[in-house]
Scaffold this motif. Sequence first.
Motif, PDB file in Angstrom:
ATOM      1  N   GLU A 124       0.817  -1.221   0.000  1.00  0.00           N
ATOM      2  CA  GLU A 124       0.000   0.000   0.000  1.00  0.00           C
ATOM      3  C   GLU A 124       0.849   1.270   0.000  1.00  0.00           C
ATOM      4  OE1 GLU A 124      -1.315   0.949   4.454  1.00  0.00           O
ATOM      5  OE2 GLU A 124      -1.898  -1.067   3.830  1.00  0.00           O
ATOM      6  N   HIS A 125       2.130   1.163   0.334  1.00  0.00           N
ATOM      7  CA  HIS A 125       3.010   2.329   0.389  1.00  0.00           C
ATOM      8  C   HIS A 125       3.862   2.478  -0.866  1.00  0.00           C
ATOM      9  CE1 HIS A 125       2.012   2.820   4.595  1.00  0.00           C
ATOM     10  NE2 HIS A 125       2.294   1.547   4.791  1.00  0.00           N
ATOM     11  N   TYR A 126       3.694   1.594  -1.848  1.00  0.00           N
ATOM     12  CA  TYR A 126       4.533   1.597  -3.039  1.00  0.00           C
ATOM     13  C   TYR A 126       4.383   2.892  -3.828  1.00  0.00           C
ATOM     14  CZ  TYR A 126       6.278   0.449  -7.655  1.00  0.00           C
ATOM     15  OH  TYR A 126       6.956   0.476  -8.844  1.00  0.00           O
ATOM     16  N   ILE A 127       5.521   3.491  -4.153  1.00  0.00           N
ATOM     17  CA  ILE A 127       5.581   4.650  -5.041  1.00  0.00           C
ATOM     18  C   ILE A 127       6.681   4.355  -6.046  1.00  0.00           C
ATOM     19  CG2 ILE A 127       6.043   7.114  -5.255  1.00  0.00           C
ATOM     20  CD1 ILE A 127       5.283   7.403  -2.311  1.00  0.00           C
ATOM     21  N   CYS A 128       6.347   4.364  -7.313  1.00  0.00           N
ATOM     22  CA  CYS A 128       7.340   4.082  -8.347  1.00  0.00           C
ATOM     23  C   CYS A 128       8.433   5.140  -8.313  1.00  0.00           C
ATOM     24  CB  CYS A 128       6.682   4.052  -9.719  1.00  0.00           C
ATOM     25  SG  CYS A 128       7.844   3.680 -11.050  1.00  0.00           S
ATOM     26  N   ASP A 129       9.674   4.700  -8.330  1.00  0.00           N
ATOM     27  CA  ASP A 129      10.818   5.606  -8.249  1.00  0.00           C
ATOM     28  C   ASP A 129      10.871   6.548  -9.436  1.00  0.00           C
ATOM     29  OD1 ASP A 129      13.017   6.619  -6.956  1.00  0.00           O
ATOM     30  OD2 ASP A 129      14.407   5.177  -7.812  1.00  0.00           O
ATOM     31  N   GLY A 130      10.251   6.188 -10.536  1.00  0.00           N
ATOM     32  CA  GLY A 130      10.282   7.024 -11.732  1.00  0.00           C
ATOM     33  C   GLY A 130       9.166   8.050 -11.787  1.00  0.00           C
ATOM     34  N   GLU A 131       8.208   8.007 -10.863  1.00  0.00           N
ATOM     35  CA  GLU A 131       7.097   8.954 -10.885  1.00  0.00           C
ATOM     36  C   GLU A 131       7.581  10.350 -10.529  1.00  0.00           C
ATOM     37  OE1 GLU A 131       3.735   7.914  -8.492  1.00  0.00           O
ATOM     38  OE2 GLU A 131       3.604   5.918  -9.362  1.00  0.00           O
ATOM     39  N   GLN A 132       7.112  11.318 -11.279  1.00  0.00           N
ATOM     40  CA  GLN A 132       7.456  12.705 -11.006  1.00  0.00           C
ATOM     41  C   GLN A 132       6.479  13.267  -9.976  1.00  0.00           C
ATOM     42  OE1 GLN A 132      10.029  14.458 -12.261  1.00  0.00           O
ATOM     43  NE2 GLN A 132      10.713  12.572 -13.238  1.00  0.00           N
ATOM     44  N   GLU A 133       7.015  13.928  -8.967  1.00  0.00           N
ATOM     45  CA  GLU A 133       6.161  14.578  -7.988  1.00  0.00           C
ATOM     46  C   GLU A 133       5.897  15.991  -8.475  1.00  0.00           C
ATOM     47  OE1 GLU A 133       7.363  14.195  -3.937  1.00  0.00           O
ATOM     48  OE2 GLU A 133       8.184  12.217  -4.287  1.00  0.00           O
ATOM     49  N   HIS A 134       4.650  16.431  -8.317  1.00  0.00           N
ATOM     50  CA  HIS A 134       4.266  17.751  -8.793  1.00  0.00           C
ATOM     51  C   HIS A 134       4.417  18.776  -7.678  1.00  0.00           C
ATOM     52  CE1 HIS A 134       2.834  15.963 -12.451  1.00  0.00           C
ATOM     53  NE2 HIS A 134       2.210  15.061 -11.745  1.00  0.00           N
ATOM     54  N   PRO A 135       5.044  19.918  -7.981  1.00  0.00           N
ATOM     55  CA  PRO A 135       5.224  20.938  -6.945  1.00  0.00           C
ATOM     56  C   PRO A 135       3.892  21.592  -6.572  1.00  0.00           C
ATOM     57  CG  PRO A 135       6.066  21.726  -9.049  1.00  0.00           C
ATOM     58  CD  PRO A 135       5.639  20.302  -9.249  1.00  0.00           C
ATOM     59  N   VAL A 136       3.820  22.030  -5.329  1.00  0.00           N
ATOM     60  CA  VAL A 136       2.658  22.730  -4.795  1.00  0.00           C
ATOM     61  C   VAL A 136       3.129  24.133  -4.425  1.00  0.00           C
ATOM     62  CG1 VAL A 136       0.981  22.745  -2.914  1.00  0.00           C
ATOM     63  CG2 VAL A 136       1.735  20.575  -3.882  1.00  0.00           C
ATOM     64  N   ILE A 137       2.308  25.128  -4.695  1.00  0.00           N
ATOM     65  CA  ILE A 137       2.663  26.496  -4.337  1.00  0.00           C
ATOM     66  C   ILE A 137       2.264  26.735  -2.883  1.00  0.00           C
ATOM     67  CG2 ILE A 137       2.309  28.947  -4.841  1.00  0.00           C
ATOM     68  CD1 ILE A 137       3.752  27.413  -7.064  1.00  0.00           C
ATOM     69  N   VAL A 138       3.250  27.131  -2.055  1.00  0.00           N
ATOM     70  CA  VAL A 138       3.011  27.482  -0.661  1.00  0.00           C
ATOM     71  C   VAL A 138       3.577  28.885  -0.433  1.00  0.00           C
ATOM     72  CG1 VAL A 138       3.049  25.104   0.178  1.00  0.00           C
ATOM     73  CG2 VAL A 138       5.170  26.393   0.074  1.00  0.00           C
ATOM     74  N   LYS A 139       3.206  29.492   0.654  1.00  0.00           N
ATOM     75  CA  LYS A 139       3.674  30.840   0.964  1.00  0.00           C
ATOM     76  C   LYS A 139       4.646  30.810   2.134  1.00  0.00           C
ATOM     77  CE  LYS A 139      -0.141  33.416  -0.931  1.00  0.00           C
ATOM     78  NZ  LYS A 139       0.547  33.811  -2.130  1.00  0.00           N
ATOM     79  N   CYS A 140       5.650  31.666   2.070  1.00  0.00           N
ATOM     80  CA  CYS A 140       6.600  31.819   3.167  1.00  0.00           C
ATOM     81  C   CYS A 140       5.837  32.306   4.393  1.00  0.00           C
ATOM     82  CB  CYS A 140       7.689  32.811   2.783  1.00  0.00           C
ATOM     83  SG  CYS A 140       8.807  33.238   4.151  1.00  0.00           S
ATOM     84  N   THR A 141       6.118  31.729   5.531  1.00  0.00           N
ATOM     85  CA  THR A 141       5.433  32.063   6.771  1.00  0.00           C
ATOM     86  C   THR A 141       5.664  33.523   7.169  1.00  0.00           C
ATOM     87  OG1 THR A 141       5.655  29.788   7.520  1.00  0.00           O
ATOM     88  CG2 THR A 141       5.241  31.428   9.208  1.00  0.00           C
TER      89      THR A 141
END
Length: 94
Positions: A49-66
């Motif tokens: 259930e925790h498998y993540i393919c090493d080749g998958e691209q993670e998509h960036p999320v826009i966050v704001k500086c605190t």
Amino acid sequence: MGECICNNCKNLKGIIDENGMVEQYECEFGFPSDSCSDCEDDGCDLTCEHYICDGEQEHPVIVKCTMCGKDLEQVSSDDEGGEVYCFDCYLKNI
């Protein structure tokens, strides 16, 4: 029989020996089977259930500086909470 899912899972972390070489790999969630830690088979039919393919691209999320509110790109992760700082604000804060 398919390829062993542990061969290309992003959750595998290398255990480094005193010479700086990777001695073995360990799953941060634990292997799906006791035989996975020393598996030398070409494949298996296990799932995880925790498998993540090493080749998958993670998509960036826009966050704001605190501190200053500057938009920053952050690769999504399972970590929850915590404050996010831009480089300049982080250096001012330490």
